[in-house]
Design a protein around this motif. Structure first.
Motif, mmCIF file in Angstrom:
data_model
loop_
_atom_site.group_PDB
_atom_site.id
_atom_site.type_symbol
_atom_site.label_atom_id
_atom_site.label_comp_id
_atom_site.label_asym_id
_atom_site.label_seq_id
_atom_site.Cartn_x
_atom_site.Cartn_y
_atom_site.Cartn_z
ATOM 1 N N GLY A 14 63.132 47.266 44.083
ATOM 2 C CA GLY A 14 62.703 46.871 45.592
ATOM 3 C C GLY A 14 61.676 47.910 45.789
ATOM 4 N N VAL A 31 62.386 48.382 53.476
ATOM 5 C CA VAL A 31 63.630 48.518 54.742
ATOM 6 C C VAL A 31 64.785 48.671 53.724
ATOM 7 N N THR A 40 73.271 50.914 42.957
ATOM 8 C CA THR A 40 73.300 51.151 41.708
ATOM 9 C C THR A 40 72.170 51.896 40.818
ATOM 10 N N ALA A 45 72.860 54.708 33.715
ATOM 11 C CA ALA A 45 73.345 54.871 32.146
ATOM 12 C C ALA A 45 72.215 56.100 32.629
ATOM 13 N N ALA A 250 65.627 42.309 47.956
ATOM 14 C CA ALA A 250 65.495 42.182 46.712
ATOM 15 C C ALA A 250 66.733 43.775 47.027
ATOM 16 N N LEU A 251 67.807 42.973 47.138
ATOM 17 C CA LEU A 251 69.295 43.525 47.546
ATOM 18 C C LEU A 251 70.338 44.013 46.689
ATOM 19 N N TYR A 274 81.762 52.674 36.453
ATOM 20 C CA TYR A 274 82.175 53.931 37.171
ATOM 21 C C TYR A 274 81.309 54.999 36.223
ATOM 22 N N THR A 308 81.084 53.474 32.246
ATOM 23 C CA THR A 308 82.069 52.439 31.861
ATOM 24 C C THR A 308 81.413 51.373 31.640
ATOM 25 N N TRP A 346 82.003 57.902 40.846
ATOM 26 C CA TRP A 346 81.164 56.929 41.098
ATOM 27 C C TRP A 346 81.428 55.832 40.971
ATOM 28 N N GLY A 348 79.375 51.626 41.115
ATOM 29 C CA GLY A 348 78.379 50.691 41.229
ATOM 30 C C GLY A 348 78.454 49.257 40.599
ATOM 31 N N GLY A 376 71.024 42.050 36.339
ATOM 32 C CA GLY A 376 72.454 43.061 35.851
ATOM 33 C C GLY A 376 72.533 44.351 34.822
ATOM 34 N N GLN A 378 70.359 44.835 33.357
ATOM 35 C CA GLN A 378 68.972 46.079 33.284
ATOM 36 C C GLN A 378 67.607 46.577 33.982
ATOM 37 N N THR A 381 65.739 49.123 33.944
ATOM 38 C CA THR A 381 64.312 48.736 32.790
ATOM 39 C C THR A 381 62.786 47.948 33.508
#
Ligand SMILES: Cc1cc2nc3c(=O)[nH]c(=O)nc-3n(C[C@H](O)[C@H](O)[C@H](O)COP(=O)(O)OP(=O)(O)OC[C@H]3O[C@@H](n4cnc5c(N)ncnc54)[C@H](O)[C@@H]3O)c2cc1C
Length: 413
Positions: A14, A31, A40, A45, A250-251, A274, A308, A346, A348, A376, A378, A381
């Motif tokens: 977003g 927003v 996320t 990583a 873009a959630l 995690y 993980t 954590w 996500g 997904g 990436q 990236t």
């Protein structure tokens, strides 16, 4: 307040969308229910994965499926109770991973990945975020000679086909490349093109600050209040209702909730993951993926971040960090790991699409609504790559790459 465009969701995807549109002269409001880059895009990583030209496919060999089903290995975990809910999307994921379909997906995916360094580079420079970024690549490491030999062959082929730089390191070469390792590895692939970020959430914050400096506005608000109006879209923010001719969803992992209320049934699911930070002495130089034990060791500002693999579960189910517990023991076999530096791990959720390609483009049945989610494994990236594409589509310009493979229309029926 009326604006040209409201962008819902201030993760990497977003924020890059809002920035791309602002840089094209639109009046843009971003927003989110919290500050930019706190979900996320904070917990990943931190690798800008130039080498990731092949998205993660659903395994097709029965041995691999059985291994997951029997919960052998640490790379995949699942909640049995979630499978009934997830199965339509997972069956589609399996079908889309058949060799012929997957080959065309790789073509489409690699066409995006190819642009990740140049698109980030421009933003990193403008945002003055160079000190967060290292350009030394990362290590894909193996414990057994058999797995290493197979991976080395595959990596060499992928590198040749896609013009990537990789170095195949034997046991001695791996130890020399990463002096912090005391556990023995059979070898590693050193992917040399990717960049790594010492604080992924901070990079998103810097991009969001750049957006602000360039005249963009940020508001806290709840995206689920989005409603169509005669002139476009409205959403409720802490500063009152906000209207815009166009809205971009873009959630990330939460996009499914909003698009369902608008009547869309897309094959979306999440792969949860995690992380936890640890003290480490010495700190590894490069991120290292211990492939056979399903743990990534990523040196970061907050410590050594262990991340993980995939957990198939409902997005909002309570955390079950069993993979992280094992990951910690495995990491202790490789490096001198101190205690965790935070109390809770954590959690996500990678926002996944069954055909492994992000969803980028016009909403099939709602004028002025645009979809931008499903990146997904990436999204960190690809954020600026697909943001540029979406901005060109919104402006009706010839896009810099073929938008068809990512068009939301592919799921409209
Ligand atoms: C363990 C792990 C490791 C990973 N490693 C990498 C990696 O090395 N490299 C890579 O490229 N990718 C990696 N990924 C994937 C990457 O993190 C995601 O693809 C990417 O962050 C998705 O970005 P996003 O902007 O779509 O979603 P998010 O970053 O989740 O952003 C969505 C935003 O929407 C907001 N939101 C949600 N609901 C509402 C609402 N109702 N109202 C307002 N706002 C709302 C959230 O607050 C959030 O800010 C990893 C993921 C995980 C889990």
């Amino acid at each position: 307040m009326t604006r040209d465009i409201v962008v819902l969701g201030a993760g990497m995807v977003g924020v890059c969308t809002a920035l791309a549109l602002r840089q094209r002269g639109h009046a843009v409001v971003l927003v989110d229910r919290q500050a930019p880059g706190r979900e996320t895009s904070y917990g990943n990583a931190g690798i800008i994965q130039r080498e990731a030209v092949q998205p993660y496919a659903f395994p097709r060999e029965w041995q691999a499926i059985l291994r997951v089903a029997l919960r052998q290995g640490n790379d995949v975990h699942y909640h049995p109770g979630a499978l009934a809910h997830l199965s339509p999307a997972l069956v589609r994921y399996w079908r889309e991973s058949a060799p012929d379909r997957y080959a065309s997906t790789v073509t489409a995916y690699s066409a995006l990945i190819r642009h990740c360094l140049s698109e980030h580079d421009r933003l990193i420079t403008l945002a003055g975020a160079q000190e967060l970024v290292s350009k030394s690549g990362w290590l894909q490491a193996y414990r057994t000679a058999q797995a290493f030999d197979r991976a080395a062959q595959e990596a060499t082929t992928v590198a040749r086909v896609h013009g990537l730089n990789c170095l195949v390191l034997d046991q001695t070469g791996t130890a020399a490349m990463e002096p912090a390792l005391y556990g023995r590895l059979a070898g590693a692939i050193h992917w040399r093109d990717p960049w790594t970020v010492a604080d992924p959430g901070e990079l998103v914050t810097r991009y969001a600050e750049l957006f602000g400096r360039e005249g963009g506005e940020f508001r806290r608000g709840d995206a689920t209040t989005l409603k169509p109006t005669a002139a476009g879209w409205t959403v409720t923010t802490e500063d009152g209702p906000l209207s815009a001719a166009n809205a971009v969803i873009a959630l990330g992992p939460w996009a499914s909730t909003l698009i369902q209320t608008l009547g869309y049934r897309f094959p979306l699911f999440v792969k949860r993951g995690y992380h936890r930070h640890y003290a480490a002495e010495p700190m590894p130089r490069l991120p290292l993926l211990d492939v056979e034990r399903g743990v990534m060791l990523a040196p970061m500002r907050r410590g050594l971040r262990l991340t993980t693999g995939a957990e198939f579960a409902l997005r909002d189910a309570p955390p079950t960090p069993v993979q992280l517990g094992r990951a910690e023991s495995y990491a202790r076999e490789l490096v001198r790991l101190g205690p965790p530096t935070e109390v809770q791990p954590w959690l996500g959720a990678r926002p996944c699409v069954a055909d492994m390609k992000p969803i980028v483009g016009k909403a099939p049945r709602h004028p002025g609504l645009w979809f931008h989610f499903g990146h997904g494994h990436q999204g960190f990236t690809l954020g600026p790559v697909t943001a540029r594409l979406l901005a060109e589509l919104i402006d009706g310009e010839p896009p810099y790459l073929d938008p068809l493979p990512y068009d939301p229309m592919r799921f409209a029926s």
